[in-house]
Each structure stands twice: as C-alpha cells, then as structure tokens.
Write an enzyme that holds these catalytic residues in place. Structure first.
Site, PDB file in Angstrom:
ATOM      1  N   GLU A 140      -2.455   8.252  -5.071  1.00  0.00           N
ATOM      2  CA  GLU A 140      -2.483   7.802  -6.447  1.00  0.00           C
ATOM      3  C   GLU A 140      -3.882   8.045  -7.001  1.00  0.00           C
ATOM      4  O   GLU A 140      -4.835   8.181  -6.240  1.00  0.00           O
ATOM      5  CB  GLU A 140      -2.106   6.323  -6.559  1.00  0.00           C
ATOM      6  CG  GLU A 140      -3.078   5.369  -5.902  1.00  0.00           C
ATOM      7  CD  GLU A 140      -2.601   3.924  -5.984  1.00  0.00           C
ATOM      8  OE1 GLU A 140      -3.444   3.057  -6.289  1.00  0.00           O
ATOM      9  OE2 GLU A 140      -1.416   3.642  -5.735  1.00  0.00           O
ATOM     10  N   HIS A 190      -0.421   0.163 -10.133  1.00  0.00           N
ATOM     11  CA  HIS A 190      -1.196  -0.601  -9.137  1.00  0.00           C
ATOM     12  C   HIS A 190      -1.831  -1.827  -9.808  1.00  0.00           C
ATOM     13  O   HIS A 190      -3.048  -2.037  -9.760  1.00  0.00           O
ATOM     14  CB  HIS A 190      -2.267   0.276  -8.481  1.00  0.00           C
ATOM     15  CG  HIS A 190      -2.706  -0.257  -7.143  1.00  0.00           C
ATOM     16  ND1 HIS A 190      -3.183   0.543  -6.131  1.00  0.00           N
ATOM     17  CD2 HIS A 190      -2.745  -1.528  -6.640  1.00  0.00           C
ATOM     18  CE1 HIS A 190      -3.495  -0.186  -5.077  1.00  0.00           C
ATOM     19  NE2 HIS A 190      -3.232  -1.454  -5.365  1.00  0.00           N
ATOM     20  N   ARG A 195       0.852  -1.181   0.000  1.00  0.00           N
ATOM     21  CA  ARG A 195       0.000   0.000   0.000  1.00  0.00           C
ATOM     22  C   ARG A 195       0.892   1.236   0.000  1.00  0.00           C
ATOM     23  O   ARG A 195       1.930   1.266   0.676  1.00  0.00           O
ATOM     24  CB  ARG A 195      -0.927   0.026   1.232  1.00  0.00           C
ATOM     25  CG  ARG A 195      -2.027  -1.022   1.201  1.00  0.00           C
ATOM     26  CD  ARG A 195      -3.054  -0.724   0.132  1.00  0.00           C
ATOM     27  NE  ARG A 195      -4.132  -1.709   0.099  1.00  0.00           N
ATOM     28  CZ  ARG A 195      -4.170  -2.760  -0.711  1.00  0.00           C
ATOM     29  NH1 ARG A 195      -3.167  -2.984  -1.543  1.00  0.00           N
ATOM     30  NH2 ARG A 195      -5.192  -3.588  -0.686  1.00  0.00           N
TER      31      ARG A 195
END
Length: 405
Positions: A260, A283, A232
């Site tokens: 993000e 991601h 994370r």
C-alpha cells in the site's frame, strides 16, 4: 535537556505535555522516511506513527535510545537493527481497539447492504430500491475471529450485540478463555474458514503470520461469505484474495493492503481495487479522534516513565532469556565497592555479566544481587568471591538449566 523528535502527526495538547516534562520537542510531521537519518541529530527519543524507521536511521546517532511507535505493532521499525544497537523499541498496544472494531462492522454492514453503491447511485440522481433491497443481514450469521487480543475482544463484544455467533482461533485461546468470552473455540484455522459466514483478522504481522490467509484457506469459505482485514496487509496473500473475489465466490473488506502507499496521499493502482466485491478503506482503522487521543496519552506516559525511572513500558525487544548459563546470587551488605569487587573478579575471569539486578531490603542495610553469567565460574573464583570482601554475606550459584529455574 532530553530532545524528542516527533516525525508524524501529534496533537498540540500532547506536544505541550511532552514539553512540560522538560523536553526539547522537535515536531516535524512532514519528514519522509529517507530523511530521518539526517534529521535524528541529538534526539534521544524518536516518536513515529506509520513512518518507516530503517537501520540507517537507527545507526545515525549514538544519542538515540528509544523509538516509540504511537500505535499498535512495530512492523514499520527495524527492531532487529534497534536491538543490535541497544535501542529500546516500544508501542501503544490496545489503545485503538474500539476504533478498529467499529471499522470492522462498518465494513461488514457496508458490504452486506452495499452502502457505497447506494450512495453512488443516489449521487447520480438514480433511485434503485429494487436492486438494493437484497441483503443477507448479519443477525444469526457466524463470525469467525482470528486473534483474540484487545481488538479481537472488542469485535467479539460487538458481534454479540448484532446477534452473531462467534467462532475463534488464536494460539493463546484456551477453553476457559473461550467460555469467559462466550465464544466457540475451533481446533484449526481451516475449521474456522469452513464454518464462518464472515472472517475477521486480528493478528500481528511477523514471519509466522505472513500469508496466513492463502488460496487454500480462501477456497474453504462459503459462497458469498466475507473476509475482513483490518490488521496488516501482509497477513493475506493479496493475489490469492484477488482471484477469490474476482471469481465471485467471496467478498472482502480491507483497511490494509500489500503493498500500500507509504504516504498520506498518492496514486494507488492495485488491480484488486477494481473488483466490485471489494470494499476498501485507506488504512484508517485507528484514525478516530478518540483512538488518537488514547494513543497519544499512552505515548506521553511511556516517555514520562522512561525519563523518571529509565524503564520502557511496552518494550518489545528485550530478550526473554539471555545467553546466560548460570546465575550468581550475592547476598551482601549495602556498602560501597561490594558490587565493583564482584564484577571486577568476574571480568578478570573473562566471564560476561549478561544481566545484573540488585535489590535492597527494607532499612537499606543489606541487599541481594542476581548476576546472570555467560559462563560458569570455577570453584576457585567462587572461593575468591566468598573470601575477598568482608561485606559479602553469602554466594550461591544456580545453573539456569536446572529444573524449576
């Protein structure tokens, strides 16, 4: 008919499996997070992947009983607000472990061999073997792994295949586990940062892990070493990392950022992206077809079990211990009205029943009920319970602070 709202991408096959359970499935993957409160409607189950589920969504309907994240972690869901409304929160841990571990080594190899720069030069029709022949290699380099859950273990397995000795730190790690995994347990995170040639992060995000990687720990890393974060973004102090990478001391491979973009596409202007020592992906750690199929399989399994038994697999927000002060053990004949009598007497005494479990013995002649109580009943109430119903065999009170309870 149970209504399910799916607010993120889900395969057609798995949508069909949910419908086969007799559910009405509303599939709206393009919903924005701020549109969820109005969209929930009569849905009993809400399934999301990366979409934010905020308190307003949880408060928007009394019908909603389960929020299921088709992925690992629940940091995108307001778990506290869900708990306050009695809404189960579940997820699908461990199903993306292999996919994330594969990306860890893609980033490690990409950084070490400067893959992106190689491709960029070739696409510009430039040949520069002289420049790109310089790489340290992974064999014999020490990998530090923080977190030895499902993903951390997959990373460890692959590190061994690359001939990398592994140091590890985790709150759950002990000597026996380290021996089983064939790794070295370090006493502190600082020791791991000091000794490793590359560090890979595999911890869940919660307040205790926020900025687990900070300027002080980054300063301990060897010159030229690599930090990989596929967990994370909030686990790393990104400003401190940017400064460490900008100084040329270390390199970094990030699949997650803080902050993000929340959508699938959009502008992303973080200054860390301009650093040549930074390799990044979007991601996508869990974004393989294999991983998404495994996660969707688990999501369907959770829904199926919930509809069949009422039990929520992988539930993250049940209390580990209730506020109960004591536990009432009621052994009774399995007949109508016994528990109604007991609970009514408890109610009349102004005592809250925090948790109730009734188990039936073979043959269904007798049962045993455990009732956790918010306050201790006085002797008079216990006497009323013992004498007030002929189907009660015995009553026992256990104080939960007693040793061994």
């Amino acid at each position: 008919m149970t209504e399910i709202l799916i607010a993120d991408a889900f395969s057609e096959r798995h949508l069909g499996e949910l419908r086969s359970l007799g559910c009405h499935v509303r599939y709206e993957p393009e919903l924005k997070a701020d549109a969820l409160p109005a969209a929930v409607g009569n849905a009993k189950i809400l399934i999301v992947r990366s979409k934010q589920v905020q308190a307003a969504t949880l408060a928007s309907s009394d019908q909603l009983t389960l929020v299921l994240r088709a992925g690992a972690g629940v940091n995108t869901i307001d778990v506290k607000a869900a708990s306050a409304r009695g809404i189960f929160v579940s997820n699908c841990p461990g199903k993306n472990s292999i996919a994330v571990a594969e990306l860890v080594f893609a980033l490690l190899l990409g950084i070490d061999r400067r893959i992106a720069e190689n491709v960029h030069e070739l696409r510009a029709h430039r040949w520069n073997k002289k420049e790109f022949s310089k790489a340290a290699g992974l064999f014999g380099r020490t990998l530090g792994v923080i977190g030895v859950g499902a993903i951390g273990r997959e990373v460890i397995q692959r590190a061994k295949a690359f001939g990398m000795p592994v140091l590890a730190w985790s709150r759950s790690l002990n000597a026996a586990m380290a021996d089983e995994l064939g790794i070295e347990q370090v006493e502190s995170i600082e020791d791991l940062f000091r000794r490793a040639d590359a560090v890979s992060l595999h911890v869940a995000y919660h307040p205790e892990t926020r900025h687990l990687v900070n300027a002080t720990r980054l300063a301990l890393m060897k010159p030229g070493s690599i930090l990989i974060n596929t967990s994370r973004g909030e686990v790393v102090d990104q400003q401190a990392l940017r400064q460490a990478v900008a100084s040329g001391g270390i390199r970094a491979g990030l699949d997650v950022f803080d902050p993000e973009p929340t959508g699938g596409t959009g502008a992303f202007d973080d200054p860390i992206l301009d650093l040549p020592g930074l390799y990044g992906t979007h991601h996508i750690g869990a974004s393989t077809e294999q991983a998404q199929d495994a996660i969707a399989d688990e999501a369907v399994r959770i829904v199926r079990e919930y509809l069949r038994t009422g039990e929520v697999l992988n539930c993250v927000n049940l209390a580990r211990r209730t506020p109960a002060r004591c536990q009432l053990m009621v052994r009774h004949y399995d007949r109508v009205g016994v528990l109604a009598f007991v609970l009514d007497q408890i109610r009349r005494a102004g005592i809250n029943a925090e948790e109730v479990e009734n188990v039936i013995f073979e043959g269904a002649a007798a049962a045993h009920c455990r009732i956790q109580l918010g306050a201790e009943p006085d002797p008079e109430l216990l006497s009323q319970l013992r004498k007030g119903n002929a189907d009660i065999i015995s009553i026992e009170l256990i104080r939960l602070s007693d040793p061994g309870v």
